[in-house]
Design a protein around this motif. Structure first.
Motif, PDB file in Angstrom:
ATOM      1  N   GLY A 148      -0.508  34.970   4.196  1.00  0.00           N
ATOM      2  CA  GLY A 148       0.172  35.228   5.462  1.00  0.00           C
ATOM      3  C   GLY A 148      -0.097  34.147   6.482  1.00  0.00           C
ATOM      4  N   VAL A 149      -1.343  33.665   6.552  1.00  0.00           N
ATOM      5  CA  VAL A 149      -1.695  32.581   7.478  1.00  0.00           C
ATOM      6  C   VAL A 149      -0.871  31.337   7.163  1.00  0.00           C
ATOM      7  N   ALA A 150      -0.807  30.991   5.877  1.00  0.00           N
ATOM      8  CA  ALA A 150      -0.041  29.807   5.469  1.00  0.00           C
ATOM      9  C   ALA A 150       1.446  29.977   5.769  1.00  0.00           C
ATOM     10  N   ARG A 151       1.977  31.169   5.508  1.00  0.00           N
ATOM     11  CA  ARG A 151       3.400  31.418   5.740  1.00  0.00           C
ATOM     12  C   ARG A 151       3.756  31.244   7.216  1.00  0.00           C
ATOM     13  N   ARG A 152       2.875  31.747   8.091  1.00  0.00           N
ATOM     14  CA  ARG A 152       3.135  31.606   9.529  1.00  0.00           C
ATOM     15  C   ARG A 152       3.054  30.159   9.995  1.00  0.00           C
ATOM     16  N   THR A 180      -6.589  25.535   6.499  1.00  0.00           N
ATOM     17  CA  THR A 180      -5.138  25.678   6.305  1.00  0.00           C
ATOM     18  C   THR A 180      -4.379  24.854   7.339  1.00  0.00           C
ATOM     19  N   GLU A 181      -4.866  24.856   8.573  1.00  0.00           N
ATOM     20  CA  GLU A 181      -4.252  24.026   9.615  1.00  0.00           C
ATOM     21  C   GLU A 181      -4.332  22.545   9.241  1.00  0.00           C
ATOM     22  N   LYS A 182      -5.476  22.157   8.678  1.00  0.00           N
ATOM     23  CA  LYS A 182      -5.638  20.766   8.247  1.00  0.00           C
ATOM     24  C   LYS A 182      -4.641  20.426   7.139  1.00  0.00           C
ATOM     25  N   LEU A 183      -4.462  21.328   6.182  1.00  0.00           N
ATOM     26  CA  LEU A 183      -3.503  21.092   5.104  1.00  0.00           C
ATOM     27  C   LEU A 183      -2.072  21.064   5.625  1.00  0.00           C
ATOM     28  N   ALA A 184      -1.791  21.850   6.668  1.00  0.00           N
ATOM     29  CA  ALA A 184      -0.457  21.834   7.269  1.00  0.00           C
ATOM     30  C   ALA A 184      -0.142  20.460   7.838  1.00  0.00           C
ATOM     31  N   SER A 185      -1.134  19.830   8.452  1.00  0.00           N
ATOM     32  CA  SER A 185      -0.904  18.493   9.009  1.00  0.00           C
ATOM     33  C   SER A 185      -0.782  17.448   7.906  1.00  0.00           C
ATOM     34  N   VAL A 186      -1.465  17.683   6.777  1.00  0.00           N
ATOM     35  CA  VAL A 186      -1.398  16.741   5.659  1.00  0.00           C
ATOM     36  C   VAL A 186      -0.067  16.863   4.910  1.00  0.00           C
ATOM     37  N   LEU A 187       0.356  18.112   4.659  1.00  0.00           N
ATOM     38  CA  LEU A 187       1.531  18.354   3.813  1.00  0.00           C
ATOM     39  C   LEU A 187       2.846  18.378   4.590  1.00  0.00           C
ATOM     40  N   GLY A 188       2.772  18.659   5.899  1.00  0.00           N
ATOM     41  CA  GLY A 188       3.994  18.724   6.699  1.00  0.00           C
ATOM     42  C   GLY A 188       4.718  20.048   6.553  1.00  0.00           C
ATOM     43  N   GLU A 189       5.777  20.207   7.332  1.00  0.00           N
ATOM     44  CA  GLU A 189       6.540  21.450   7.341  1.00  0.00           C
ATOM     45  C   GLU A 189       7.143  21.749   5.974  1.00  0.00           C
ATOM     46  N   ASN A 190       7.109  23.034   5.594  1.00  0.00           N
ATOM     47  CA  ASN A 190       7.631  23.515   4.309  1.00  0.00           C
ATOM     48  C   ASN A 190       6.849  22.966   3.112  1.00  0.00           C
ATOM     49  N   GLY A 191       5.614  22.512   3.352  1.00  0.00           N
ATOM     50  CA  GLY A 191       4.788  22.019   2.263  1.00  0.00           C
ATOM     51  C   GLY A 191       4.287  23.154   1.379  1.00  0.00           C
ATOM     52  N   ARG A 192       3.773  22.784   0.222  1.00  0.00           N
ATOM     53  CA  ARG A 192       3.236  23.775  -0.718  1.00  0.00           C
ATOM     54  C   ARG A 192       1.791  23.423  -1.024  1.00  0.00           C
ATOM     55  N   ILE A 193       0.903  24.357  -0.805  1.00  0.00           N
ATOM     56  CA  ILE A 193      -0.526  24.125  -1.043  1.00  0.00           C
ATOM     57  C   ILE A 193      -0.842  24.479  -2.494  1.00  0.00           C
ATOM     58  N   THR A 194      -1.276  23.496  -3.247  1.00  0.00           N
ATOM     59  CA  THR A 194      -1.643  23.699  -4.644  1.00  0.00           C
ATOM     60  C   THR A 194      -3.168  23.646  -4.795  1.00  0.00           C
ATOM     61  N   ARG A 195      -3.620  24.001  -5.964  1.00  0.00           N
ATOM     62  CA  ARG A 195      -5.060  23.922  -6.250  1.00  0.00           C
ATOM     63  C   ARG A 195      -5.574  22.499  -6.052  1.00  0.00           C
ATOM     64  N   ALA A 196      -4.769  21.525  -6.486  1.00  0.00           N
ATOM     65  CA  ALA A 196      -5.167  20.117  -6.336  1.00  0.00           C
ATOM     66  C   ALA A 196      -5.329  19.738  -4.861  1.00  0.00           C
ATOM     67  N   ASP A 197      -4.459  20.273  -3.999  1.00  0.00           N
ATOM     68  CA  ASP A 197      -4.570  19.997  -2.558  1.00  0.00           C
ATOM     69  C   ASP A 197      -5.890  20.541  -2.006  1.00  0.00           C
ATOM     70  N   VAL A 198      -6.262  21.732  -2.449  1.00  0.00           N
ATOM     71  CA  VAL A 198      -7.518  22.334  -1.987  1.00  0.00           C
ATOM     72  C   VAL A 198      -8.702  21.510  -2.489  1.00  0.00           C
ATOM     73  N   GLU A 199      -8.682  21.135  -3.764  1.00  0.00           N
ATOM     74  CA  GLU A 199      -9.777  20.354  -4.340  1.00  0.00           C
ATOM     75  C   GLU A 199      -9.944  19.012  -3.632  1.00  0.00           C
ATOM     76  N   GLU A 200      -8.838  18.421  -3.224  1.00  0.00           N
ATOM     77  CA  GLU A 200      -8.880  17.093  -2.614  1.00  0.00           C
ATOM     78  C   GLU A 200      -9.247  17.130  -1.132  1.00  0.00           C
ATOM     79  N   ASN A 201      -8.836  18.185  -0.424  1.00  0.00           N
ATOM     80  CA  ASN A 201      -8.937  18.172   1.035  1.00  0.00           C
ATOM     81  C   ASN A 201      -9.931  19.156   1.645  1.00  0.00           C
TER      82      ASN A 201
END
Length: 327
Positions: A148-152, A180-201
């Motif tokens: 829900g946090v990511a969706r918002r 999650t906020e940090k990943l939002a800035s990395v991936l941009g709008e409508n981005g998709r957070i994958t396991r690899a994104d979490v492992e890297e960031n």
């Protein structure tokens, strides 16, 4: 209700009295902010009043009740907070029971407590009180909340990515939101957070690193174990802390290997999940009961020897590592 259910509750309307309680600071603060926003207070100096629990004794509680009966000024609602407030049964009966039975329709009263002290359970069950549980949640609940946090934030999140972030952040809700906020800035709008994104960031919490360390020890994967250990030592982890984690792990393996209880029964005893018990039993079976018990006893003896000065804590840790991988 759980904190994660509060947003739905507020869509249906505000209750007059809330008890917001639990050790998860982020959930408590968020619950207060959500209710405050729902009140629509434009003049907080006049209509947002806060009391600290240590001042609410005797006449202090009487003053609190008078504040609850005061009408809002230049707003439709008034918010009154009592923080770390644990009224006795007598104080409740004398001062608050009557108010909760007939609360002011223009006031929202919040009791905000960080700890569940004596009387908290009774407070939650009082007539007229809406209880919001802000205790730290389990991984499954936090994963759903994180979706829900990511969706918002305009993001999608894979299920395994959410589970990994919960573990990396040691179930700390504030840190999960920040990451999650940090990943939002990395991936941009409508981005998709994958396991690899979490492992890297996302930086791993020390608890998760200890989990990885003990799992590497169980697999006798020396290269992975030493890489994790070097990272932990470089960031200040004490030898005693690492050794204690290894002792705790092998003690758990010893306990599950000796117990005839079901996974569910043993999970309740150990304060873990049935799946964790199942995996630990598989590990103990692979290593062998005798080996697991011998490892626990040897590591415990090394730790005890270091604490009484027989040898240094560094020597104890490296002797333990030698025993695990080369014994």
């Amino acid at each position: 209700m759980k904190f994660v259910q509060l947003a739905k509750h507020l869509k249906e309307g505000l209750a007059p009295v809330y008890v917001i309680e639990g050790e998860e600071t982020y959930f408590r603060d968020s619950a207060v902010n959500m209710i405050r926003k729902a009140c629509g207070i434009a003049n907080p100096v006049l209509n947002d009043v806060r009391y600290e629990g240590e001042t609410l004794k005797g006449e202090g509680i009487a003053e609190l009740v008078r504040a609850l009966r005061t009408l809002p000024f230049l707003d439709e609602r008034r918010l009154v907070r009592a923080c770390e407030f644990y009224p006795t049964e007598r104080e409740w009966e004398n001062y608050l029971k009557g108010y909760c039975a007939a609360p002011s329709p223009s006031t929202v009263f919040l009791i905000v407590n960080g700890a569940k002290k004596a009387g908290s359970a009774q407070l939650a069950r009082k007539a007229g009180v809406t209880y919001v549980d802000c205790a730290r949640e389990d991984e499954e609940t936090l994963s759903r909340w994180l979706f829900g946090v990511a969706r918002r934030m305009g993001l999608q999140m894979d299920a395994d990515a959410a589970q990994l972030m919960v573990r990396y952040c040691a179930r700390d809700a504030a840190r999960m939101r920040m990451e999650t906020e940090k990943l939002a800035s990395v991936l941009g709008e409508n981005g998709r957070i994958t396991r690899a994104d979490v492992e890297e960031n996302v930086a791993k919490d020390v608890e998760y690193k200890i989990y990885e360390l003990t799992q590497a020890a169980s697999r006798r994967s020396f290269a992975q174990f030493y890489e994790i250990l070097s990272d932990m030592r470089g960031k200040g982890s004490d030898e005693y802390a690492v050794l204690a984690a290894l002792i705790s792990h092998f003690r758990t393996l010893c306990e599950v290997s000796l117990s005839s209880a079901s996974d569910a029964e043993l999970a309740k005893i150990l304060g873990s999940k049935p799946y964790a018990v199942q995996k630990n039993r598989e590990t103990a079976s692979r290593l062998g009961r005798a080996r697991v018990q011998a490892m626990y006893e040897e590591l415990y003896a090394l730790s005890a020897g270091a604490r009484r000065g027989a040898y240094s804590k560094t020597s104890a840790l490296y002797a333990a590592i030698a025993e695990i991988f080369f014994g």
